[in-house]
Design a protein around this motif. Sequence first.
Motif, PDB file in Angstrom:
ATOM      1  N   UNK A 167       2.057   8.898  -2.142  1.00  9.15           N
ATOM      2  CA  UNK A 167       3.503   8.704  -1.971  1.00  9.15           C
ATOM      3  C   UNK A 167       4.241   9.098  -3.238  1.00  9.15           C
ATOM      4  N   UNK A 168       5.507   9.506  -3.080  1.00  7.30           N
ATOM      5  CA  UNK A 168       6.335   9.915  -4.207  1.00  7.30           C
ATOM      6  C   UNK A 168       7.628   9.131  -4.154  1.00  7.30           C
ATOM      7  N   UNK A 169       7.867   8.277  -5.209  1.00  8.75           N
ATOM      8  CA  UNK A 169       9.057   7.425  -5.217  1.00  8.75           C
ATOM      9  C   UNK A 169       9.437   7.112  -6.664  1.00  8.75           C
ATOM     10  N   UNK A 170      10.740   7.275  -6.950  1.00 12.53           N
ATOM     11  CA  UNK A 170      11.253   6.987  -8.302  1.00 12.53           C
ATOM     12  C   UNK A 170      10.480   7.746  -9.376  1.00 12.53           C
ATOM     13  N   UNK A 171      10.228   9.024  -9.139  1.00 14.48           N
ATOM     14  CA  UNK A 171       9.506   9.915 -10.067  1.00 14.48           C
ATOM     15  C   UNK A 171       8.066   9.441 -10.329  1.00 14.48           C
ATOM     16  N   UNK A 172       7.545   8.650  -9.432  1.00 10.07           N
ATOM     17  CA  UNK A 172       6.165   8.172  -9.565  1.00 10.07           C
ATOM     18  C   UNK A 172       5.327   8.696  -8.385  1.00 10.07           C
ATOM     19  N   UNK A 173       4.124   9.155  -8.683  1.00 17.24           N
ATOM     20  CA  UNK A 173       3.150   9.519  -7.651  1.00 17.24           C
ATOM     21  C   UNK A 173       2.146   8.360  -7.581  1.00 17.24           C
ATOM     22  N   UNK A 174       1.997   7.791  -6.389  1.00 19.29           N
ATOM     23  CA  UNK A 174       1.056   6.701  -6.179  1.00 19.29           C
ATOM     24  C   UNK A 174       0.002   7.152  -5.161  1.00 19.29           C
ATOM     25  N   UNK A 175      -1.288   7.033  -5.567  1.00 19.80           N
ATOM     26  CA  UNK A 175      -2.399   7.394  -4.688  1.00 19.80           C
ATOM     27  C   UNK A 175      -3.175   6.111  -4.385  1.00 19.80           C
ATOM     28  N   UNK A 176      -3.268   5.770  -3.133  1.00 13.86           N
ATOM     29  CA  UNK A 176      -3.917   4.506  -2.722  1.00 13.86           C
ATOM     30  C   UNK A 176      -5.084   4.804  -1.792  1.00 13.86           C
ATOM     31  N   UNK A 177      -6.148   4.033  -1.941  1.00  9.14           N
ATOM     32  CA  UNK A 177      -7.314   4.154  -1.047  1.00  9.14           C
ATOM     33  C   UNK A 177      -7.021   3.425   0.250  1.00  9.14           C
ATOM     34  N   UNK A 178      -7.264   4.146   1.357  1.00 14.68           N
ATOM     35  CA  UNK A 178      -7.043   3.543   2.678  1.00 14.68           C
ATOM     36  C   UNK A 178      -8.243   2.710   3.057  1.00 14.68           C
ATOM     37  N   UNK A 179      -8.024   1.623   3.757  1.00 12.98           N
ATOM     38  CA  UNK A 179      -9.124   0.763   4.193  1.00 12.98           C
ATOM     39  C   UNK A 179      -9.891   1.435   5.353  1.00 12.98           C
TER      40      UNK A 179
END
Length: 242
Positions: free
Chosen positions: A230-242
């Motif tokens: 995801x891309x929000x507020x100039x941040x890239x967040x990568x999360x592991x899906x369950x």
Amino acid sequence: MKTLFLFTLSVVLALNLSARENPFSMTDVFEEETGRMIEPNERPTTPEELQEAQYIREMQQKMSNANRNSVDTTTPKETKPVTKTYSKQEVDSLIQKTKKQTEQKTKEIVKKELANTKVAEPEQIVYVKPRADISEEDALVAKEILPFLKIEYSDNKLIIHTDNSVSKKFNIIKENKIVIDYKAKLNFNTKNENIDSKNFKKIAVGNHKSEGFFRVAIEVTTKPTNYNVTYKDNLITISKLN
């Protein structure tokens, strides 16, 4: 007899006067005279002769004492070496001079040791206080990759911090990589860092200045399709899906 006594007295007086001018010559004359008078065949017999001989011996003794007293028997005194003394100001000056010399030598030794020793740069890892929206199990570790790019990560999440804008995002399935391109023309060498996480293995940052961007590639433990980006507020967040 009186004539002999007067003659002898005249001789003694004359010798006494001569002794004052030359004491050493006088001693020899009296010794010679005394030797002559005590010859066995000329020993005094009458009271007048005995008195005369006694007078001559007394005068001889006085002259002998005068000769000994006139000789300088003193010996020169031994000169002792002079010990140099220092004032308090001179002592303090010497102490300060010695301190400065010691400090200068110490600094030179330290510089040489540092020049011959390679100092390893510590890895910049900062432990960040967990945010309210993150559980204790997902507490994040902060790490600076380059001056313009930092990350926060846990076992299940990775966040990329940079002031540059995202231009493209794609996956490399065969290599289990998630790739993100940022718009920028920066000079730096390619950077590779391992990540201590169960679901994230490595991060690499490559320079493509001539094409106007730099690339961030995240190597994950499973297929990239198992992660949400995801891309929000100039941040890239990568999360592991369950």
